[in-house]
Scaffold this motif. Structure first.
Motif, PDB file in Angstrom:
ATOM      1  N   ASN A  85      -1.810 -13.928  -2.235  1.00  0.00           N
ATOM      2  CA  ASN A  85      -2.434 -12.604  -2.197  1.00  0.00           C
ATOM      3  C   ASN A  85      -1.374 -11.531  -1.927  1.00  0.00           C
ATOM      4  OD1 ASN A  85      -4.817 -11.046  -2.341  1.00  0.00           O
ATOM      5  ND2 ASN A  85      -4.706 -10.744  -0.138  1.00  0.00           N
ATOM      6  N   PRO A  86      -1.297 -10.496  -2.765  1.00  0.00           N
ATOM      7  CA  PRO A  86      -0.305  -9.435  -2.500  1.00  0.00           C
ATOM      8  C   PRO A  86      -0.608  -8.730  -1.173  1.00  0.00           C
ATOM      9  CG  PRO A  86      -1.207  -9.247  -4.711  1.00  0.00           C
ATOM     10  CD  PRO A  86      -2.050 -10.231  -3.985  1.00  0.00           C
ATOM     11  N   ALA A  87       0.350  -8.691  -0.332  1.00  0.00           N
ATOM     12  CA  ALA A  87       0.156  -8.092   0.999  1.00  0.00           C
ATOM     13  C   ALA A  87       1.510  -8.006   1.684  1.00  0.00           C
ATOM     14  CB  ALA A  87      -0.796  -8.920   1.853  1.00  0.00           C
ATOM     15  N   PRO A 130       2.099  -3.153  -0.750  1.00  0.00           N
ATOM     16  CA  PRO A 130       1.953  -3.989  -1.942  1.00  0.00           C
ATOM     17  C   PRO A 130       1.454  -3.187  -3.134  1.00  0.00           C
ATOM     18  CG  PRO A 130       0.886  -4.998  -0.029  1.00  0.00           C
ATOM     19  CD  PRO A 130       1.290  -3.623   0.378  1.00  0.00           C
ATOM     20  N   ASP A 131       2.058  -3.421  -4.268  1.00  0.00           N
ATOM     21  CA  ASP A 131       1.626  -2.841  -5.548  1.00  0.00           C
ATOM     22  C   ASP A 131       1.667  -1.311  -5.565  1.00  0.00           C
ATOM     23  OD1 ASP A 131       1.140  -5.457  -6.367  1.00  0.00           O
ATOM     24  OD2 ASP A 131      -0.872  -5.408  -5.545  1.00  0.00           O
ATOM     25  N   TRP A 175      -3.962   1.213  -0.074  1.00  0.00           N
ATOM     26  CA  TRP A 175      -4.750  -0.024  -0.158  1.00  0.00           C
ATOM     27  C   TRP A 175      -4.034  -1.224   0.458  1.00  0.00           C
ATOM     28  CZ3 TRP A 175      -4.488   0.446  -6.163  1.00  0.00           C
ATOM     29  CH2 TRP A 175      -3.233   0.068  -6.632  1.00  0.00           C
ATOM     30  N   ALA A 176      -4.836  -2.312   0.606  1.00  0.00           N
ATOM     31  CA  ALA A 176      -4.258  -3.575   1.085  1.00  0.00           C
ATOM     32  C   ALA A 176      -3.367  -4.157   0.000  1.00  0.00           C
ATOM     33  CB  ALA A 176      -5.366  -4.542   1.469  1.00  0.00           C
ATOM     34  N   SER A 177      -3.841  -4.090  -1.250  1.00  0.00           N
ATOM     35  CA  SER A 177      -3.044  -4.519  -2.408  1.00  0.00           C
ATOM     36  C   SER A 177      -3.825  -4.169  -3.662  1.00  0.00           C
ATOM     37  CB  SER A 177      -2.790  -6.033  -2.376  1.00  0.00           C
ATOM     38  OG  SER A 177      -3.974  -6.734  -2.703  1.00  0.00           O
ATOM     39  N   GLY A 178      -3.195  -4.310  -4.820  1.00  0.00           N
ATOM     40  CA  GLY A 178      -3.879  -4.024  -6.075  1.00  0.00           C
ATOM     41  C   GLY A 178      -5.029  -4.981  -6.333  1.00  0.00           C
ATOM     42  N   ARG A 179      -4.962  -6.189  -5.778  1.00  0.00           N
ATOM     43  CA  ARG A 179      -6.057  -7.147  -5.920  1.00  0.00           C
ATOM     44  C   ARG A 179      -7.157  -6.900  -4.907  1.00  0.00           C
ATOM     45  NH1 ARG A 179      -5.734 -11.677  -8.978  1.00  0.00           N
ATOM     46  NH2 ARG A 179      -7.304 -12.772  -7.761  1.00  0.00           N
ATOM     47  N   ASP A 180      -6.849  -6.079  -3.927  1.00  0.00           N
ATOM     48  CA  ASP A 180      -7.804  -5.800  -2.861  1.00  0.00           C
ATOM     49  C   ASP A 180      -7.862  -4.276  -2.711  1.00  0.00           C
ATOM     50  OD1 ASP A 180      -9.534  -6.360  -0.870  1.00  0.00           O
ATOM     51  OD2 ASP A 180      -8.083  -7.236   0.518  1.00  0.00           O
ATOM     52  N   TYR A 192     -15.130  -5.422 -10.862  1.00  0.00           N
ATOM     53  CA  TYR A 192     -14.301  -6.605 -10.642  1.00  0.00           C
ATOM     54  C   TYR A 192     -14.604  -7.300  -9.312  1.00  0.00           C
ATOM     55  CZ  TYR A 192     -11.749  -4.663 -14.552  1.00  0.00           C
ATOM     56  OH  TYR A 192     -11.432  -4.171 -15.789  1.00  0.00           O
ATOM     57  N   PHE A 239      -7.159   0.027 -15.058  1.00  0.00           N
ATOM     58  CA  PHE A 239      -6.536  -0.861 -14.080  1.00  0.00           C
ATOM     59  C   PHE A 239      -7.451  -2.047 -13.745  1.00  0.00           C
ATOM     60  CE2 PHE A 239      -5.445  -1.564  -9.459  1.00  0.00           C
ATOM     61  CZ  PHE A 239      -4.231  -2.181  -9.707  1.00  0.00           C
ATOM     62  N   PRO A 253      -7.680  -5.912 -11.453  1.00  0.00           N
ATOM     63  CA  PRO A 253      -6.998  -6.623 -10.361  1.00  0.00           C
ATOM     64  C   PRO A 253      -5.812  -7.399 -10.917  1.00  0.00           C
ATOM     65  CG  PRO A 253      -9.364  -6.940 -10.242  1.00  0.00           C
ATOM     66  CD  PRO A 253      -9.090  -6.242 -11.534  1.00  0.00           C
ATOM     67  N   PRO A 254      -4.626  -7.121 -10.465  1.00  0.00           N
ATOM     68  CA  PRO A 254      -3.452  -7.765 -11.062  1.00  0.00           C
ATOM     69  C   PRO A 254      -3.331  -9.232 -10.666  1.00  0.00           C
ATOM     70  CG  PRO A 254      -2.816  -6.336  -9.259  1.00  0.00           C
ATOM     71  CD  PRO A 254      -4.290  -6.200  -9.396  1.00  0.00           C
ATOM     72  N   GLU A 266     -12.841  -9.385  -7.644  1.00  0.00           N
ATOM     73  CA  GLU A 266     -11.712  -9.430  -6.701  1.00  0.00           C
ATOM     74  C   GLU A 266     -11.733  -8.231  -5.748  1.00  0.00           C
ATOM     75  OE1 GLU A 266     -11.598  -9.837  -9.886  1.00  0.00           O
ATOM     76  OE2 GLU A 266     -10.155 -11.361 -10.528  1.00  0.00           O
ATOM     77  N   TRP A 267     -12.172  -7.087  -6.232  1.00  0.00           N
ATOM     78  CA  TRP A 267     -12.177  -5.886  -5.392  1.00  0.00           C
ATOM     79  C   TRP A 267     -13.360  -5.863  -4.427  1.00  0.00           C
ATOM     80  CZ3 TRP A 267     -11.010  -1.927  -9.884  1.00  0.00           C
ATOM     81  CH2 TRP A 267      -9.656  -2.058 -10.241  1.00  0.00           C
ATOM     82  N   ILE A 290       7.203  -8.308   1.700  1.00  0.00           N
ATOM     83  CA  ILE A 290       6.066  -7.886   0.887  1.00  0.00           C
ATOM     84  C   ILE A 290       5.918  -8.802  -0.318  1.00  0.00           C
ATOM     85  CG2 ILE A 290       7.354  -6.258  -0.565  1.00  0.00           C
ATOM     86  CD1 ILE A 290       5.081  -4.316  -0.242  1.00  0.00           C
ATOM     87  N   VAL A 291       4.704  -9.100  -0.662  1.00  0.00           N
ATOM     88  CA  VAL A 291       4.433  -9.841  -1.895  1.00  0.00           C
ATOM     89  C   VAL A 291       3.645  -8.898  -2.801  1.00  0.00           C
ATOM     90  CG1 VAL A 291       3.221 -11.783  -2.941  1.00  0.00           C
ATOM     91  CG2 VAL A 291       4.435 -12.091  -0.777  1.00  0.00           C
ATOM     92  N   SER A 292       4.206  -8.620  -3.968  1.00  0.00           N
ATOM     93  CA  SER A 292       3.530  -7.723  -4.907  1.00  0.00           C
ATOM     94  C   SER A 292       2.931  -8.519  -6.055  1.00  0.00           C
ATOM     95  CB  SER A 292       4.516  -6.692  -5.449  1.00  0.00           C
ATOM     96  OG  SER A 292       4.821  -5.754  -4.456  1.00  0.00           O
ATOM     97  N   SER A 293       1.958  -7.930  -6.687  1.00  0.00           N
ATOM     98  CA  SER A 293       1.247  -8.612  -7.768  1.00  0.00           C
ATOM     99  C   SER A 293       2.199  -9.006  -8.886  1.00  0.00           C
ATOM    100  CB  SER A 293       0.174  -7.698  -8.319  1.00  0.00           C
ATOM    101  OG  SER A 293      -0.742  -7.381  -7.308  1.00  0.00           O
ATOM    102  N   GLN A 333     -14.777  -8.753  -2.987  1.00  0.00           N
ATOM    103  CA  GLN A 333     -14.987  -9.923  -2.149  1.00  0.00           C
ATOM    104  C   GLN A 333     -14.561  -9.726  -0.682  1.00  0.00           C
ATOM    105  OE1 GLN A 333     -12.939 -12.898  -4.382  1.00  0.00           O
ATOM    106  NE2 GLN A 333     -10.899 -12.263  -3.730  1.00  0.00           N
TER     107      GLN A 333
END
Lengths: 157, 746
Positions: free
Chosen positions: A95-97, B689-690, B343-348, B256, A22, A24-25, B258-259, A129-132, B261
């Protein structure tokens, strides 16, 4: 045991070289359409109009400024002039959140502190919601004759 | 009242009946040796089906005293050695002496198991699929908590801490375990959530873990929808033993940017450590004990996952007479942890979700206590009675702003009950088991139930029976049933009848064929039925929840083989199965109520193939295990739109190799692969998210262990390939970590 050593070496090589799963998307996108109703303010009071989505509920303009980096903001919706009936927007790299307070902000003065919401997204209690890697569609109406309260009711003690 | 009467009759019978048998008793003693005649300490000697037994001491010697005269089957076993089986006849006043030599086997061939039929039998004779994990498997992998051990068990997959046996569970937020969980045969599902408290199990004192694959409610009642896990704790050794184990581990920073920061804690190494001490002893021929204390602390590899936990456990055994024995397991645990829920999101991915709308953390202190007194009583050499009692309670205390909240926000659950089981050896390879049980299950929570009524209970009564008979010397027939009666509320009851039928055919000593059919069910837990809370996401109660039901068929074969390579041998187990599930409970967002609610939603079918093969050199210096599970899961909730079943992987592969290139050095590698979930369709994806992201699991664990004599040093690298993956939605599974472990046995 030489064969065993060879097997272990191969295993180590396989383990080291394998993929890392996995990542970061991609960020997400927000796009949508804004319908304008009611009597527009004078042109000199409409310096810019933005669609902004915040993952927090701002209880003052200071709140927005303090966490400005978290707000997904569109380009100026008013670039083509006041009096428009409809505008579309698209924000990439979001940003996905979960975004809980979103709407159209009017900048009426020269500084970033001189902004106020003129239309607020209210479906699903205002949350979306905003997804990747995905695009979230948001449509809302701005009625200049009925501006939303700010700060919002949820900020009341 | 009936239960009290039962107790009186039972203990009255024991008091009045045991004296004559003492006077006529016999002694069975002897020596266990290795193949070359050296003393073999730590071997287990059992008189099958009686509860009589001993563990060989440092000189390999054992004594079983005060045995009633009769004919017994002796089982002499130790992990990694071929079990010795012999029939002996003991006469009144006789002192029989025997010597047994255990032959080393590369594999754990033919362990003695107890879960498949509620009586001791060889694994090869068990007419169902059963996977066994031994104490050494746990020790060498630095298993701190039992759920981690299950990841190495063939046919088992974990989604966070929800156990999937042959895909039975999938993943459902907040839904209780679909696998029955037993400790020494006593059910131990939590009173409130119906989940499993893995941290209550004293891992250093586990003798073996048995996993029954397939519905098992005919013997073990509610919860055994997809299988049964039975943790069997160790016996008391003849000579005192003290062991100490400690470890320190580190999760290096993730790769990564992004995870990293948004959480400063991710920029540095994240440490964890722990220590475990055990003492066990057979103090007198009548009295034995073991004690085990454990403490672990972690900084957590993502935000808001730090904390500490520990347990204290003890088992006390006392032989009142030649007929009556008591073993009581007491275990208590305390967990004080911040909980990262999503999680907050897949990017975070290392940061917990924290918005005004969503709270992805659950910080709690959990205290648990279990007291499990088990009495066994030998009425005569053919009739054996056990009375298993249980008190198991727990309290969950939320931590808000770093402090424990007031008592009125605590959630307290308790269950207590008893189960009486009578094993009757009808001779001529016929066995009858009869039993009955009672269980009270109550939970109090203002926090989760809201409203004025914060107390809920779900008492249960059960009766069960099983008959086994050997036909034509090669066919073994097992038929059983269980009737469970639950009081859901004052005016609502649920009754379930769960039958089973197993037939096995021993083609030759190295090959056993079997077919099995059985029912399973799970009564939704108190939390699923009555929760009314919006702390994490809004959830409303559903008092109309029905039991989940399963129905499973299986055909399999298991056997042993000898490879055409010198000193190599192996064993295999192959099973094709088909399990149907009805009324599976899932959390569903109800638009009209604007909240989640647990509802009976899914009707599923899982067909599959479960294969496991072990092979190795007989001297144990090279061992190899391979397990593959194929699952074809179908969601048939809508007959016109059949979909893959949610949160199930189609392919699961587990492989391990263990090599000892030098006498004191052992090197091991484990590999787990699970394909991407065939379908991820959750209402939570609309809120988190995600939450629908998933990809295959490909995890390598490596270990190196050197034995310095009294001290063993191990270096383990878990997730050595630095592979990032999710076992369940919106949370990263453990990242690569390095562990240094020291173990000493005194």
């Amino acid at each position: 045991m030489n064969r065993i050593h060879l097997v272990l070496l191969i295993l180590f090589a396989v383990i080291s070289g394998c993929d890392h799963g996995f990542e970061p998307p991609e960020r997400g996108k927000i796009s949508g359409t804004i319908i304008f109703k009611g009597k527009w303010p004078p042109a000199e009071e409409v310096r810019a109009l933005y669609f902004g989505a915040a993952p927090f509920t701002p209880c003052s303009v200071d709140d927005i400024v303090a966490r400005f980096s978290e707000v997904a903001l569109s380009n100026d919706l008013n670039a083509s002039g006041t009096g428009i009936e409809e505008a579309t927007f698209s924000i990439s790299d979001v940003n996905p959140a979960v975004y809980v307070y979103s709407g159209v902000y009017l900048q009426y003065g020269p500084t970033v502190l001189e902004i106020k919401p003129v239309g607020v997204f209210s479906e699903n209690n205002g949350a979306f919601i905003v997804s990747s890697g995905q695009t979230t569609e948001i449509d809302l109406t701005v009625d200049f004759d009925q501006l939303p309260p700010f700060p919002p009711a949820s900020c009341s003690p | 009242m009936n239960l009290r009467l039962l107790f009186l009759v039972f203990f009255g019978a024991m008091c009045f009946s045991h004296t004559p048998l003492i006077a006529q008793s016999a002694t069975f003693s002897g020596t266990v040796q290795t193949e070359d005649g050296k003393p073999f300490p730590g071997a287990t000697i059992r008189l099958s089906g009686t509860g009589y037994g001993a563990v060989s001491d440092i000189n390999g010697q054992f004594t079983v005293k005060s045995v009633p005269p009769s004919v017994y089957q002796v089982l002499v076993s130790s992990v990694g050695y071929l079990t010795q089986k012999e029939t002996i006849s003991l006469k009144a006043g006789e002192a029989l002496v025997r010597t047994y030599r255990l032959r080393e086997e590369a594999l754990q061939t033919d362990e003695v198991v107890i879960t498949a039929a509620r009586r001791e039998q060889l694994n090869s004779e068990a007419p169902v699929s059963i996977a066994v994990l031994g104490a050494k498997d746990i020790e060498v992998r630095n298993i701190v908590q039992l759920d981690d051990a299950l990841r190495y068990t063939p046919g088992v997959q974990l989604s966070d801490n929800q156990v999937n046996v042959r895909g039975s569970t999938g993943f459902s937020y907040g839904v209780g375990s679909r696998i029955q969980f037993l400790v020494d045969g006593v059910p131990m599902l939590n009173a409130d959530t119906g989940g499993i408290a893995f941290n209550l199990v004293p891992t250093a004192q586990i003798k073996q873990v048995e996993v029954i694959k397939g519905p098992g409610s005919a013997l073990y009642g509610g919860g055994a929808l997809g299988g049964v896990i039975n943790v069997i704790t160790k016996d008391f050794p003849e000579k005192p033993e003290t062991s100490f184990r400690s470890y320190v581990g580190v999760h290096p920073p993730v790769r990564y940017t992004e995870w990293k920061q948004n959480w400063a804690g991710s920029q540095r190494n994240r440490y964890f450590w722990g220590a475990n001490i055990s003492r066990s002893e057979q103090v007198t021929p009548k009295l034995g004990y073991w004690m085990n204390a454990n403490y672990t602390q972690t900084e957590g590899y993502f935000q808001n996952s730090d904390g500490y936990e520990g347990y204290l456990a003890a088992k006390l055994g006392y032989q009142f007479s030649s007929q009556l024995k008591m073993e009581t397991l007491i275990t208590s645990s305390l967990t004080h942890k911040n909980g990262f829920v999503y999680w907050a999101s897949g990017r975070d991915a290392l940061r917990v979700a924290k918005t005004s709308l969503l709270n992805g953390s659950s910080d709690n202190e959990v205290r648990r206590l279990a007291i499990l007194p088990v009495f066994t009583f030998l009425v005569n050499p053919s009739v054996f009675i056990s009375l298993k009692n249980r008190f198991y309670g727990g309290t969950t205390i939320p931590i808000w702003n770093g402090a424990l909240v007031e008592r009125d926000q605590w959630t307290t659950g308790a269950r207590f009950g008893s189960e009486l089981q009578v094993n009757i050896d009808l001779k001529a390879k016929r066995y009858l088991i009869l039993g009955a049980g009672f269980d009270q299950n109550a939970t109090n929570s203002k926090r989760f139930f809201g409203g004025d009524d914060t107390n809920f209970a779900q008492p249960e009564w059960a009766a069960f029976g099983q008959y086994e008979q050997q036909l034509f010397k090669k066919i073994n027939l097992v038929a059983g049933f269980r009737l469970d009666h639950y009081e859901i509320s004052s005016n609502e009851v649920v009754q379930r009848f769960s039958p089973k039928l197993n037939v096995s055919y021993t083609l030759n000593p190295a090959l056993n064929l079997r077919v099995a059919w059985g029912y399973g069910f799970r009564v939704p837990g108190i939390t699923e039925r009555y929760v009314n809370n919006s702390e994490f996401l809004p959830v409303i109660p559903n008092t109309q929840l029905r039991p989940e039901i399963s129905n499973g068929y299986e055909a399999g074969l298991k056997g042993f083989f000898v490879l055409p390579i010198e000193d190599w041998a192996g064993q295999y187990d192959v099973a094709a199965f088909s399990n149907q599930y009805t009324d599976l409970v899932e959390p569903k967002f109800q638009n009209n109520a604007r909240a989640f609610q647990f509802v009976n939603l899914t009707k599923g079918q899982i067909n599959g193939l479960d294969v496991s093969v072990s092979a190795g050199r007989k001297d144990g210096r090279l061992l190899f295990n391979l397990a593959y599970l194929f699952l074809d899961g179908k969601d048939r909730s809508d007959p016109n739109n059949v979909l893959p079943l949610n949160y199930r992987s189609k392919h699961l592969l587990q492989a391990s190799i263990s090599v000892s290139p030098l006498r004191r050095l052992e090197v091991g590698v484990d590999f787990r692969y699970a394909s991407t979930f065939e379908r991820v369709d959750s209402d939570f994806g609309n809120f988190i998210p995600d939450a629908t992201l998933h990809l295959p699991t490909k995890v390598w664990d490596t270990r190196l262990r050197y034995d310095f004599g009294k001290i063993q040093v191990s270096l383990l690298v878990k997730n050595a390939g630095e592979y990032y993956y999710m076992e369940r939605p919106a949370i990263l599974a453990p990242t690569r970590n390095f562990i240094l472990q020291l173990q000493s046995n005194l």
